[in-house]
Each structure stands twice: as C-alpha cells, then as structure tokens.
Write a protein that holds these residues in place. Structure first.
Motif, PDB file in Angstrom:
ATOM      1  N   SER A  65     -36.403   7.941 -43.652  1.00 16.23           N
ATOM      2  CA  SER A  65     -36.853   8.383 -44.968  1.00 16.23           C
ATOM      3  C   SER A  65     -36.739   7.278 -46.010  1.00 16.23           C
ATOM      4  O   SER A  65     -37.275   7.415 -47.111  1.00 16.23           O
ATOM      5  N   ASP A  66     -36.045   6.190 -45.685  1.00 16.39           N
ATOM      6  CA  ASP A  66     -35.924   5.028 -46.574  1.00 16.39           C
ATOM      7  C   ASP A  66     -35.888   3.780 -45.712  1.00 16.39           C
ATOM      8  O   ASP A  66     -34.909   3.031 -45.704  1.00 16.39           O
ATOM      9  N   PHE A  67     -36.968   3.545 -44.976  1.00  9.05           N
ATOM     10  CA  PHE A  67     -36.955   2.499 -43.962  1.00  9.05           C
ATOM     11  C   PHE A  67     -36.727   1.126 -44.578  1.00  9.05           C
ATOM     12  O   PHE A  67     -35.817   0.392 -44.179  1.00  9.05           O
ATOM     13  N   ASP A  68     -37.536   0.761 -45.556  1.00  6.25           N
ATOM     14  CA  ASP A  68     -37.433  -0.584 -46.133  1.00  6.25           C
ATOM     15  C   ASP A  68     -36.169  -0.741 -46.963  1.00  6.25           C
ATOM     16  O   ASP A  68     -35.610  -1.838 -47.023  1.00  6.25           O
ATOM     17  N   GLY A  69     -35.699   0.330 -47.604  1.00  6.42           N
ATOM     18  CA  GLY A  69     -34.485   0.227 -48.394  1.00  6.42           C
ATOM     19  C   GLY A  69     -33.226   0.134 -47.562  1.00  6.42           C
ATOM     20  O   GLY A  69     -32.261  -0.538 -47.947  1.00  6.42           O
ATOM     21  N   SER A  70     -33.194   0.820 -46.402  1.00  6.57           N
ATOM     22  CA  SER A  70     -32.007   0.809 -45.546  1.00  6.57           C
ATOM     23  C   SER A  70     -32.067  -0.221 -44.434  1.00  6.57           C
ATOM     24  O   SER A  70     -31.112  -0.347 -43.662  1.00  6.57           O
ATOM     25  N   PHE A  71     -33.164  -0.972 -44.326  1.00  8.85           N
ATOM     26  CA  PHE A  71     -33.278  -1.971 -43.266  1.00  8.85           C
ATOM     27  C   PHE A  71     -32.301  -3.116 -43.542  1.00  8.85           C
ATOM     28  O   PHE A  71     -32.330  -3.733 -44.618  1.00  8.85           O
ATOM     29  N   PRO A  72     -31.403  -3.456 -42.587  1.00 10.29           N
ATOM     30  CA  PRO A  72     -30.394  -4.517 -42.820  1.00 10.29           C
ATOM     31  C   PRO A  72     -31.006  -5.903 -42.685  1.00 10.29           C
ATOM     32  O   PRO A  72     -31.027  -6.511 -41.616  1.00 10.29           O
ATOM     33  N   ARG A  73     -31.471  -6.446 -43.787  1.00 13.24           N
ATOM     34  CA  ARG A  73     -32.178  -7.727 -43.746  1.00 13.24           C
ATOM     35  C   ARG A  73     -31.235  -8.874 -43.395  1.00 13.24           C
ATOM     36  O   ARG A  73     -31.600  -9.783 -42.630  1.00 13.24           O
ATOM     37  N   THR A  74     -30.011  -8.854 -43.951  1.00  9.53           N
ATOM     38  CA  THR A  74     -29.066  -9.941 -43.654  1.00  9.53           C
ATOM     39  C   THR A  74     -28.690  -9.949 -42.180  1.00  9.53           C
ATOM     40  O   THR A  74     -28.580 -11.019 -41.566  1.00  9.53           O
ATOM     41  N   VAL A  75     -28.503  -8.770 -41.602  1.00  2.94           N
ATOM     42  CA  VAL A  75     -28.186  -8.687 -40.171  1.00  2.94           C
ATOM     43  C   VAL A  75     -29.365  -9.170 -39.339  1.00  2.94           C
ATOM     44  O   VAL A  75     -29.198  -9.862 -38.325  1.00  2.94           O
ATOM     45  N   ALA A  76     -30.568  -8.802 -39.771  1.00  2.17           N
ATOM     46  CA  ALA A  76     -31.758  -9.215 -39.030  1.00  2.17           C
ATOM     47  C   ALA A  76     -31.907 -10.732 -39.002  1.00  2.17           C
ATOM     48  O   ALA A  76     -32.186 -11.322 -37.944  1.00  2.17           O
ATOM     49  N   SER A  77     -31.689 -11.380 -40.143  1.00  3.62           N
ATOM     50  CA  SER A  77     -31.795 -12.844 -40.176  1.00  3.62           C
ATOM     51  C   SER A  77     -30.691 -13.503 -39.363  1.00  3.62           C
ATOM     52  O   SER A  77     -30.928 -14.504 -38.658  1.00  3.62           O
ATOM     53  N   LEU A  78     -29.469 -12.952 -39.429  1.00  2.53           N
ATOM     54  CA  LEU A  78     -28.358 -13.512 -38.662  1.00  2.53           C
ATOM     55  C   LEU A  78     -28.594 -13.380 -37.156  1.00  2.53           C
ATOM     56  O   LEU A  78     -28.410 -14.337 -36.393  1.00  2.53           O
ATOM     57  N   VAL A  79     -29.035 -12.202 -36.732  1.00  2.00           N
ATOM     58  CA  VAL A  79     -29.276 -11.976 -35.298  1.00  2.00           C
ATOM     59  C   VAL A  79     -30.441 -12.826 -34.815  1.00  2.00           C
ATOM     60  O   VAL A  79     -30.402 -13.400 -33.712  1.00  2.00           O
ATOM     61  N   ALA A  80     -31.493 -12.929 -35.626  1.00  2.00           N
ATOM     62  CA  ALA A  80     -32.644 -13.743 -35.220  1.00  2.00           C
ATOM     63  C   ALA A  80     -32.249 -15.205 -35.061  1.00  2.00           C
ATOM     64  O   ALA A  80     -32.671 -15.877 -34.101  1.00  2.00           O
TER      65      ALA A  80
END
Length: 609
Positions: free
Chosen positions: A218-233
């Motif tokens: 219900s809040d995909f873009d707001g709750s998406f963990p961007r910092t985690v995504a960049s770290l994991v990538a």
C-alpha cells in the motif's frame, strides 16, 4: 456448608487432623506460640543473641547490584552477548529491572500456585452427594478417594505454558496498543543499519546470507528500503567479481517480499502485480532479485511458499535477515511463518506503531538445522508522512482494511484535498475533464472545490473538517507546504494510466485521454513520486463537490454548529442588556399618572354639565 466450599484435597487434610487427633486445651501447647518462630528466624538470620530478636541487620534487606544494560541495538545477534545480558524476545532491547526510567525495564512475574485459575465447581447443591455417617465420624469412603484422584488427574493434565518475560514497553503494546513512555525510547541511539547489519552482510567470512527485503504494497515506494538496496547491490557486485576470480566471496541472495496484499482489491491480477513490483524494484536500485513473493501475513497467503524458498536458499547454516521500513510488517510476517511451520516460536511484538522492534532479535525455532533468522529494527524514512504525525494522527493515516476507490470527475481549476496533508491542483488540461481516483485510508476526509477558494479552506477547515493534523496548533507545527509540478499523459478514459504517490499516505490515480499538468502541494521533505498505475480501475460512483461523508467531518460540523449557537446566544444576551428595561416604580408612576388624568377628565365633564 464448610465441606461444600472446600476443595477435596483441603477437606481431606482437615478431616485427617480431626479423625486422628482429639481436641484438648492445654496451657502448655499455647504458652508461648511466638517463641519457636523467633528462634527459627534468629537462627536463619544469624543475629547476635544480645540484640533484640525484632531488630534485623540492614544487610539482609540490601538491594542486589544490577548490571546496567548498555544502550545499544545489537540485540542477541551474538551468542556470547545473549548469555551475559537478557534480551527482550519481543523487541530485542537489553532488559534490566533496576531503573524504570531507562529502556528495557521489566518486572518479574510473581510465581503462581498450582491451583491458580482452576475452574470453579458450579454444580447446584441439590446435585451434591449427602454426607454419610461414616464420613461424619472421620472415616473416608471410596467416594471421597475417587474425587481426590480425579482432582489430581486434572491437575496433571492441566499444563500452564510459561509465557516469556518481555519488557514493560512490549507488555503495553500487546495489551493496550500504545507505548507507555515514548520519552524513554529517545535515550536509545538510532539504529545504524550500515554499521550493525551492513558489515555482516559484506563480510566474506560469514555463512550464506539471504536478505528478505520486506515492502508494504500500500506504500511501495515510500517503504522501499533504498539504502539497503544500494548496499546489497554493491555487495553483490564486489563479491560476485571475487567469486569469479577464484577468491572467497559471500554473494547475498535477495528475496523481495511484498506484504499486505490483502489490502488491494481482489480483482487485481497477481501476474500483473508481480511485473509492476519488479519494475519498481529496479527503479529503487535492486538490479538482480533471486525471487519475489506476494504474501499476506493476516490471511496466510503465500507464507508457506516463502518459507520453503527461504529454507532452500539459506541451506543448513545460512543467515536470513528480515529488513524493511517501519510498519512494513516484518514482525507480523515472522510470526505468521512460525505459526505456519508449527515450531515453538517466541512471539514477536507486533503493533501499528512505528519502530516496534528496537534491537536485532534472533528468532529461534523457525528455520531447520543451524540456520538463523534475524528480525531487525525498522528503518526510519523521514520522507514518509507518518514520521511527522503523532499517534492519534497516525491512526487516521494507517490502512488496515481493503482499499476502496473514491473517484472525482473534475475540470481544470479544481483541487482535491486529502485531509490537511496533501492537495492536488488540476492546472492545465488538454481535454474537457479528467478522472482522479484517491486510494488512501477511509478515515481520511476528502474535499473537492475550486482552486481559488484554497486560502479559505486552509484558514477555516484545516485541523477541523480536514484532519490530520488534529487541531489548529498542529497545522503550524508540521511546517510549510511546497509544490511539485507533475506532467501526466493518458491514452484512455476507462482506466488510470499513471499514479502520483505520496510517501506514507496513498496515491492519486489519473485517468484521461490527453495531457495534464498537475500541482501537488504537501509538507516540505515528503516524497512525491510519479509512476505507472498499479490499480487501473476506478469507482463507478463519482464523488460530488464539497466534503466527503466521514466521521471526522460530521464531528467537526457538530462542534462548529455548537460554537455558533453559543455565540448567537451571547450576542442575544448582549442585545437584551443594551435595551432599556422598565422597572416596577416606572410602571406604578405610569398607572398613577393615568388615574390622575382620568379623574381630571371626569371633573371637567361634570363641570360642563
């Protein structure tokens, strides 16, 4: 009467004393009943015989020195740390019982007696057996013996499972849905994901790593963990290159888990939703996903498939990390997995309060063999609207039921308010009208009207009919509004083509056949994202101009009308007090004057005759 009220075991002891011993009154038996007690107490406390037996040394009542738990959020990740310091199994905070003003305070539960919470015998007196003569003489019959045996069997069969001891904060969250003292949590340091979890993910010496990126649909873009995504990538790229070069490298497996899909309408296509999720995840910074799962922890949709996939990826001794934003549903999902597996899982604290989990919690009894599952504290996203609101305002924004569309058909020059948080202005339009559907909490009031009346709406209705914020003072506390201009293009009327999402609140779905320029007003620092539409359908019944029917609007109108009636009564009283009042003396004077004039008229007529 006494035999009916006592339990069989207590009655047996009482009758044994009566039947074996005879009642005799002797002065020796009660000459000094306190002496034995004092002797045992003196011997136990090891007092000096010269001192009075009623004076006790202060060392027997000295409080034990308690180890003050460190204010960290590492939780029980390390086995050595968990053996020294007790960790709350609900939220992962270090527990202590010495200081109530510090985080992690808990109270040890009192020990319960074996007969605690036993069922009461509510059989009527008429159904009870009559006491026989042999029973009155103190001899037990087979009936009493069988009754006692049944009672002992019930006690053996009745097991009281020991509940794990949790901190005071978890206790109030589980039972009352609120935090007992929010100021205590400010003493904890902020959760540093890069330092606490990131260095373990990037380490090449640990076991296989599986990252569960949990996102609220219900809040995909707001709750998406961007910092985690960049770290994991970044970790995947570095370790993959090392692995290809023949060096040791731990390549994390990334599993995207989209929770709360029960909040979306049942008409949505799962395959279309998965394609939309993968597209948005790629925009968020995740280049390669091992798998995607659409789940609902409340309805147990997709939980078993997720568990089987995680077990296969983790292997016999892998580490599984559940990461995500606050209120994304991490703890609720782990509890649902434990219930699905049927293991002895320690129930994690779950509540619609941001930041429920305070430290890393190692969840036992879920994954097989030596694999470990870790629940991490929710990541704080300051660009979400709920991070600015208080608890009462967050309840209005929180989505707990299936979303229902609310559609407007408007022209250029009109605006739509979502509470006092967001406003959408339709500035330019290449066609006659456009369809705008609001997907947000049903507790939020809406208003549609002309853009030229916006200043009046802000002054008269913000904090009242348009909530949150609740109250006029909160309107000024949340800060100033900023505008973001959005250009939208659509190719058909029947379906929405693009969304304008507001982080933590919801989204506007735009449906038109042409082009439009829209202005989105909200508080400074809140993210506004333009994306492809996730729910293309709209409502068949259109909303009319003005306020939507809601409890907030009706209560605000009732309060406004009540205040207006009070002001009208005050004005009426002032008007009545300003008009001259006629006193009793003035009335009498007028009567006397009229009587005198009447008498004078009568005398004149007599004289004339």
């Amino acid at each position: 009467m006494i035999a009916r009220n006592l339990l069989p075991t207590k009655l047996k002891k009482l009758l044994c004393q009566i039947s074996v011993s005879t009642y005799a009154y002797t002065t020796k038996s009660i000459s000094n009943p306190i002496a034995p007690i004092l002797e045992t107490s003196i011997e136990f406390e090891n007092h000096n015989p010269k001192t009075s037996p009623f004076l006790f040394s202060s060392r027997h009542f000295s409080t034990k020195s308690h180890r003050v738990s460190p204010l960290t959020r590492d939780g029980n990740y390390d086995d050595k740390t968990s053996q020294i310091i007790q960790i709350c199994p609900g939220c992962g905070v270090h527990m202590q019982e010495s200081d109530i003003t510090q985080p992690g305070h808990f109270i040890r539960p009192s020990t319960k007696k074996p007969d605690y919470n036993l069922s009461i015998n509510r059989n009527p007196v008429a159904e009870e057996f009559e006491v026989s003569d042999s029973f009155k003489k103190g001899l037990f019959t087979e009936l009493v013996e069988s009754e006692n045996l049944k009672h002992d069997d019930v006690m053996k069969q009745k097991e009281f499972p020991e509940k794990p001891v949790v901190c005071t904060r978890c206790h109030t969250l589980r039972n009352y849905g609120r935090v007992k003292d929010p100021s205590v949590e400010n003493l904890l340091p902020s959760f540093d994901f890069d330092h606490t979890v990131g260095r373990r993910l990037m380490s090449i010496n640990v076991a296989r790593t599986v990252v569960l990126m949990i996102v609220d649909v219900s809040d995909f873009d707001g709750s998406f963990p961007r910092t985690v995504a960049s770290l994991v990538a970044r970790t995947v790229d570095e370790n993959s290159w090392a692995w290809k070069s023949g060096k040791s490298g731990n390549v994390p497996r990334v599993v995207l888990v989209v929770t709360k899909i029960d909040l979306l309408p049942s008409s949505i296509s799962p395959s279309r939703l998965e394609h939309w999720v993968r597209t948005r995840a790629r925009v968020g910074g995740v280049g390669k996903l091992t798998s995607v799962h659409l789940v609902s922890a409340v309805k147990d949709w997709g939980v078993k498939n997720l568990f089987d996939d995680v077990v296969g990826l983790a292997g016999p001794r892998g580490h599984v990390w559940a990461v995500g934003a606050q209120n994304a549903g991490k703890s609720t999902l782990i509890n649902a997995i434990g219930k699905c597996v049927g293991g002895k899982l320690t129930h994690l604290t779950e509540a619609p309060v941001p930041g429920t989990t305070l430290g890393i919690v190692r969840v036992e009894g879920v994954l097989p063999r030596n694999a470990k599952l870790f629940d991490t504290p929710g990541l704080v996203h300051p660009y979400q609207i709920p991070s600015r609101l208080n608890r009462e305002e967050q309840k209005l924004v929180h989505i707990s039921k299936e979303l229902k569309p609310r559609t407007y058909r408007i022209k250029a020059g009109y605006s739509i308010h979502i509470g006092g948080l967001v406003r959408l202005d339709l500035e330019e339009l290449s066609v006659d009208s456009a369809y705008i559907t609001v997907w947000a909490s049903p507790f939020l009031p809406l208003h549609m009207g002309k853009t030229e009346h916006v200043s009046t709406m802000i002054e008269d209705h913000f904090g009242r009919q348009l909530q949150p914020p609740i109250g006029e003072e909160r309107v000024h506390e949340l800060g100033c509004w900023v505008k973001k201009e959005c250009h939208v293009t659509g190719h058909w009327w029947d379906y929405s083509s693009e969304d304008i999402a507001i982080a933590g609140l919801g989204w506007f779905a735009i449906g038109l056949k042409g082009e439009a320029v829209l202005g989105v007003w909200t508080y400074e620092g809140i993210d506004v994202i333009v994306r492809n539409s996730v729910l293309p359908q709209r409502s068949h019944n259109f909303e009319v101009a003005g306020f939507t029917t809601s409890k907030i609007v009706s209560q605000a109108d009732r309060k406004l009308n009540k205040n207006q009636r009070k002001e009208e009564k005050k004005k009426k009283k002032k008007n009545d007090s300003s008009t001259p009042s006629i006193t009793t003396d003035a009335v009498l004077q007028r009567l006397d004057a009229s009587s005198v004039s009447a008498e004078m008229d009568a005398t004149r007529t007599i004289e004339q005759t």
